[in-house]
Design an enzyme around this catalytic site. Sequence first.
Site, PDB file in Angstrom:
ATOM      1  N   SER A  11      -8.252  -0.447  -5.365  1.00 53.84           N
ATOM      2  CA  SER A  11      -8.518  -0.038  -3.987  1.00 53.84           C
ATOM      3  C   SER A  11     -10.012   0.238  -3.815  1.00 53.84           C
ATOM      4  O   SER A  11     -10.817  -0.665  -3.992  1.00 53.84           O
ATOM      5  CB  SER A  11      -7.652   1.164  -3.617  1.00 53.84           C
ATOM      6  OG  SER A  11      -7.441   1.209  -2.221  1.00 53.84           O
ATOM      7  N   LYS A  37       0.854  -1.191   0.000  1.00 55.93           N
ATOM      8  CA  LYS A  37       0.000   0.000   0.000  1.00 55.93           C
ATOM      9  C   LYS A  37       0.885   1.234   0.000  1.00 55.93           C
ATOM     10  O   LYS A  37       1.264   1.766   1.038  1.00 55.93           O
ATOM     11  CB  LYS A  37      -0.928  -0.004   1.225  1.00 55.93           C
ATOM     12  CG  LYS A  37      -2.158   0.870   1.033  1.00 55.93           C
ATOM     13  CD  LYS A  37      -3.054   0.293  -0.048  1.00 55.93           C
ATOM     14  CE  LYS A  37      -4.259   1.171  -0.313  1.00 55.93           C
ATOM     15  NZ  LYS A  37      -5.034   0.695  -1.460  1.00 55.93           N
TER      16      LYS A  37
END
Length: 594
Positions: free
Chosen positions: A391, A191
């Site tokens: 995402s 991430k």
Amino acid sequence: MKDFLKNVLATFVGILLFFLIFGVLGAMSLVGMIAASDAATNVKDNSVLVIDLNGAMTERAEGDLKSQLMGGGNSGIGLDDMLSAIEKAKDNKNIKGIYLQSGMFQSDSPASTAALRRALVDFKKSGKWIVAYGDQYTQNNYYICSVADQIWLNPVGMVDWHGMAAEPMFYKDLMAKFGVKMQLAKVGTYKSAPEMFTADKMSEPNREQVTAYITGIWNNIVADVSASRKITPEQLNLLADKNIVFDDPQNYLKEKMVDKLIYTDEVKKEVKKLLKLKDDDNINQLSVAQMKTVKQDSSKGDEIAVYYAYGDIVDKESFNPLTGGGGHSIIGNVVSKDLLKLAEDKSVKAVVIRVNSGGGSAYASEQIWRAVTLLKEKKPVVVSMGGMAASGGYYMSCAANWIVSEPTTLTGSIGIFGMFPDFSNLLTQKLGVKFDEVKTNKNSNFGTMSRPFNEEEMAYLNMYIDRGYELFRQRVADGRKQPVEAIEKIAQGRVWLGQDALKIKLVDELGDLNAAVKKAAELAKLEKYHTSSYPGKANWKEQLLSEMSSEGGNYLDARLREYLGIYYEPFMLMKNINKESAIQARVPFVLNLK
């Protein structure tokens, strides 16, 4: 005194006449524009569709009344309009070919560029021709134009062919100069979105995933150009290594990158040969904008709704560029209501959600996920992924019955993070602000601007982020009908290309919007069907009201995109950093692909 009054009166009358004439001309332009938008375009025999590869192409062009009244045409290019124009041209017997005019063209993603190119490949199946001309070809434009039967270049022109690079930007040191730093809570080894604020270079996991997806995108580009130009992939990579943008144009001919070197004034003569026209004949030309009003019989059968969801996922409507925002957004509560309306609309038999988003607010993504789940209880839901569906973009997609992705869509990135700006050093050290404190309970001053979060407070935030990640992961597991353990292996915020996501079952099929519509019809058991686009584009009245209320936000946003290019996103991000939702499900903020 009399002369003074005469001069004042004359000035007043002159100003009055000026505004009167300006108003009349504006009204005439408005009336003409409305009449033109309502009138159907008749296609003359032996016509050519002209596609001007200039400007910025987004998923869907928004109406821009001010730009049109000022003579600037459309403020942007919509991929939907491009694809529609090419399809109509393919089916219209009076259109004999397509002329591509290369210029300074930007696309929102490699996947959108590939979708445009694929439509041109499909057009050629009709037996009609495509030719391209440019004073210069950017790599993006060359990729599109390589599908043409003939590529023409100015004798002193350039072809840019250099490969692909990603150059993420990092703002930690810049923010430190102002006494600002980011406090980060995140889940996911890959991430990487917060890195631009918390690091000064790419982490190794991020470097790994970025290398994987730019290599995959480049290999697809090389394979497509190789197939069209009959140049081996090995040779194309050698040419990229040579940086041929500065090469002698004669070498472009030798390497088969172009077919002919001609000047601008010779282009019409070449096109007339293809149309079998005489030198003094005119060429009947149609633009993409004109093709919007060309009639096409596409209203037969049952309705499949195509709902466009693109841009950042936000909790509420963003502001215009003057006041802090800009660009199209996926507004959580608005999209949710729209999808629930489609669920209750009995005329709509299936829904295709066209997603092009790198994510955003985790809260808004969850609300849209819920709406998709409820919609799926009433009718089939198919997701068509555009440039990005990662995402939060994947979060809102994972509940669908079926997911169709472009090969170079950026997807996955299952993970969330929270970023909390610490302005305490700016306030206390740079600006000299002093704070005092009175409180009733231990955590009464949680989130104070006078200091950063302490260890205990960060623990609370990390627990909250962990819970959000577990929920996201569970949503994916339920939607994809896989155990949580299997999802965890491919999650951790890792970004995947669509072609790789297919192998790990994050998507069901590789294809474009048409493939998604076809699948929706199959799931709904429809033999005859047509599509309708949602939400409807603003008409001229709505545009006028929007311009009046937003003080020209759409127009200024379009100009900023045009002038700033790849620097638009980081500019707007820095401008609005304090307006972002703290908890994010998002891919890297600025991919900055070159």
